[in-house]
Design an enzyme around this catalytic site. Structure first.
Site, PDB file in Angstrom:
ATOM      1  N   ASP A 106      16.766   4.813 -27.733  1.00 37.64           N
ATOM      2  CA  ASP A 106      16.528   3.706 -26.791  1.00 37.64           C
ATOM      3  C   ASP A 106      17.682   3.474 -25.837  1.00 37.64           C
ATOM      4  OD1 ASP A 106      14.603   1.589 -29.089  1.00 37.64           O
ATOM      5  OD2 ASP A 106      14.142   3.446 -28.022  1.00 37.64           O
TER       6      ASP A 106
ATOM      7  N   ARG B 250       9.281  -6.115 -20.693  1.00 36.83           N
ATOM      8  CA  ARG B 250       8.781  -6.013 -22.075  1.00 36.83           C
ATOM      9  C   ARG B 250       9.923  -6.148 -23.071  1.00 36.83           C
ATOM     10  NH1 ARG B 250       5.859  -0.849 -23.226  1.00 36.83           N
ATOM     11  NH2 ARG B 250       5.747  -1.922 -25.210  1.00 36.83           N
TER      12      ARG B 250
ATOM     13  N   CYS C  88       5.339   2.142 -25.057  1.00 32.55           N
ATOM     14  CA  CYS C  88       5.858   2.978 -23.964  1.00 32.55           C
ATOM     15  C   CYS C  88       5.263   4.387 -24.030  1.00 32.55           C
ATOM     16  CB  CYS C  88       7.377   3.090 -24.070  1.00 32.55           C
ATOM     17  SG  CYS C  88       8.200   1.648 -23.431  1.00 32.55           S
TER      18      CYS C  88
ATOM     19  N   LYS D 104      14.376  -7.509 -29.831  1.00 33.23           N
ATOM     20  CA  LYS D 104      12.905  -7.338 -29.719  1.00 33.23           C
ATOM     21  C   LYS D 104      12.382  -6.604 -30.937  1.00 33.23           C
ATOM     22  CE  LYS D 104      11.256  -3.796 -27.152  1.00 33.23           C
ATOM     23  NZ  LYS D 104      10.329  -2.889 -27.859  1.00 33.23           N
ATOM     24  N   ASN D 105      13.075  -5.515 -31.326  1.00 38.60           N
ATOM     25  CA  ASN D 105      12.530  -4.657 -32.376  1.00 38.60           C
ATOM     26  C   ASN D 105      12.788  -5.179 -33.776  1.00 38.60           C
ATOM     27  OD1 ASN D 105      11.559  -3.117 -30.351  1.00 38.60           O
ATOM     28  ND2 ASN D 105      13.075  -1.481 -30.538  1.00 38.60           N
TER      29      ASN D 105
ATOM     30  N   ARG E  99       3.125   9.355 -29.611  1.00 36.62           N
ATOM     31  CA  ARG E  99       3.216   8.161 -30.469  1.00 36.62           C
ATOM     32  C   ARG E  99       2.146   8.173 -31.567  1.00 36.62           C
ATOM     33  NH1 ARG E  99       6.209   4.099 -27.748  1.00 36.62           N
ATOM     34  NH2 ARG E  99       7.046   3.573 -29.789  1.00 36.62           N
TER      35      ARG E  99
END
Ligand code: EPZ
Length: 419
Positions: A305, A397, A116, A22-23, A121
């Protein structure tokens, strides 16, 4: 509302292909904004976040076509330089588009990103980096109004090796005449993959994966095709699941270098991990052992993560472990939920002390964020009796039908819809 319904106690056996990262895909999709020709991304993962990023590209004017495992993006029709709030506020990676839009249009209007709820952030490092390239940025009512008409290649210093800020500054530098040097870059594999993707389209990016990255400006990028790396966090999640449940699992399409820190921390634990090419096999048949201390760090340190997932493992380990979360100030929200399953965890600021229990007991728990939710699923797989995990939209997600992956390894888990 969708939930996972889990009956704990099954061993995990079998083989599984790991999905695309995903990242890695998210900044690569942002990078496609730099191109005016067609791009094909192979093995495109249909996580909610990557589908949202595709919607952002479509809103900018791109045409996208998903064929089975691939996505084709016609970037020539991109003509907008602003992103709508309803899409930007869903994902963190909308902010990566800022650098790419500035590169293409020399102006941009983007809202603050989502992502998230694991901390404040902030995006100050992104803004500071782009300003060092000469961008003029005004922050007004939750929008960033950016003028990139005077941007030029420079030396950019990032105060902290932020993944997103590194990616944003790379994307903003690709077309800047001369040589841009970025100092104190993040070294994550996803940044290397972004650079490899952009270089395959004609960019000149050197040093990705190190703390200094240099970019030689080019006129434009041509179209092309690319297959991104697989997801190291999903790999780590299923390695830990096997250690917890016991069994014999082979994960395919793995780059074991990308989870070296996890493997180092599991070296003397109750599992045998063997790597042959891109196959990683985990055999486990005893209750895991505690780990004296895990500290999350930027890559190649232990990944934040995987912090909730290893905490789930330590909740049933023999002995007491300490986990320190150095990256995000609110990334312990899964602890309250793990305690509902019987975990014994004490928290003091960014440090958690986990006293391993020989048994957890099924309960109803609620996801608070993506990786915290994954940790709760792992705990449910070993808890005695039934566990329901609610609000699994968080998990969707970043895992594509996690229940299907685990079912094919023998877990007793179903996706249910609660009234
Ligand atoms: C990326 O987020 C990942 N997301 C995160 O994965 C991951 O946890 C994180 O990197 C760290 O590895 C994506 O790639 C889409 P950072 P990012 O900028 O770029 C502070 C997941 O579960 N910071 O490296 O947002 C920040 O608060 C997600 O897949 C600033 O202070 O992370 C944090 O403390 C969750 N100012 C630290 O830096 C800024 O401008 C690292 O954040 C930016 C960041």
């Amino acid at each position: 509302m969708e939930s996972f319904f889990i009956c704990g106690g099954n061993k995990l056996e079998g083989e599984l292909d790991i999905q695309t990262s995903k990242n890695a895909v998210l900044p690569i999709l942002a990078g496609s904004i730099l191109c005016e020709e067609d791009i094909i991304i192979h093995k495109f993962p249909k996580y909610e976040d990557t589908l949202t990023m595709l919607k952002i590209l479509e809103d900018l004017g791109a045409k996208t076509y998903i064929y089975e495992e691939d996505v084709k993006i016609e970037c020539g029709s991109i003509q907008k330089s602003e992103i709508p709030v309803n899409l930007a506020s869903k994902i963190r990676s909308s902010i990566f588009s800022l650098g790419a839009i500035l590169s293409r249009f020399k102006k941009a209007k983007v809202p603050y990103p989502g992502g998230c709820a694991i901390g404040a952030r902030p995006i100050d490092l992104h803004i500071k980096g782009l300003k060092q390239l000469g961008a003029k940025i005004v922050d007004k009512h939750g929008f960033l109004y950016c003028d990139g008409s005077n941007m030029k290649s420079s030396v950019v210093n990032i105060d902290f090796p932020s993944v997103g800020a590194t990616e944003n500054i790379i994307l903003a530098s690709v077309f800047l005449k001369g040589r841009t040097k970025i100092i104190n870059c993040a070294k994550e594999p996803e940044i290397v993959d972004l650079a490899n993707f952009l270089n395959s389209l004609g960019a000149k990016i050197y040093g990705a994966g190190d703390s200094i990255i240099e970019i030689e400006g080019v006129e434009k990028l041509h179209g092309g095709e690319y297959t991104p790396i697989t997801d190291r966090i999903i790999t780590g999640t299923y390695v830990l699941a096997t250690l917890m449940c016991g069994g014999d699992v082979t994960l395919n399409k793995v780059n074991s270098d990308h989870i070296a820190s996890l493997m180092h921390n599991l070296k003397n634990n109750c599992c045998k991990i063997t790597v042959k090419g891109d196959k990683l096999r985990v055999i486990a048949n005893k209750r895991p052992k505690a780990i004296s201390k895990i500290e999350t760090q930027p890559y190649p340190g232990f990944p934040t993560d995987l912090q909730p997932q290893i905490m789930a493992m330590l909740s049933i380990a023999r002995g007491t472990s300490v986990v320190v979360e150095n990256l995000f100030e609110s990334r312990f929200k899964h602890i309250g939920e793990l305690k509902k399953l019987g975990a014994d965890i004490l928290v003091n600021d960014k440090t958690a002390i986990i006293k391993g229990k020989n048994m957890l007991y099924g309960a109803n728990v609620i996801c608070q964020d993506l990786r915290g939710g994954a940790g709760l699923v792992l705990a449910g797989l070993v808890a005695k009796g039934y566990t329901t995990v609610d609000d699994i939209f968080h998990i969707d997600r970043g895992y594509y039908h996690m229940e299907k992956d685990l079912q094919c390894l023998g877990a007793n888990i179903e996706r249910i819809t609660k009234a």
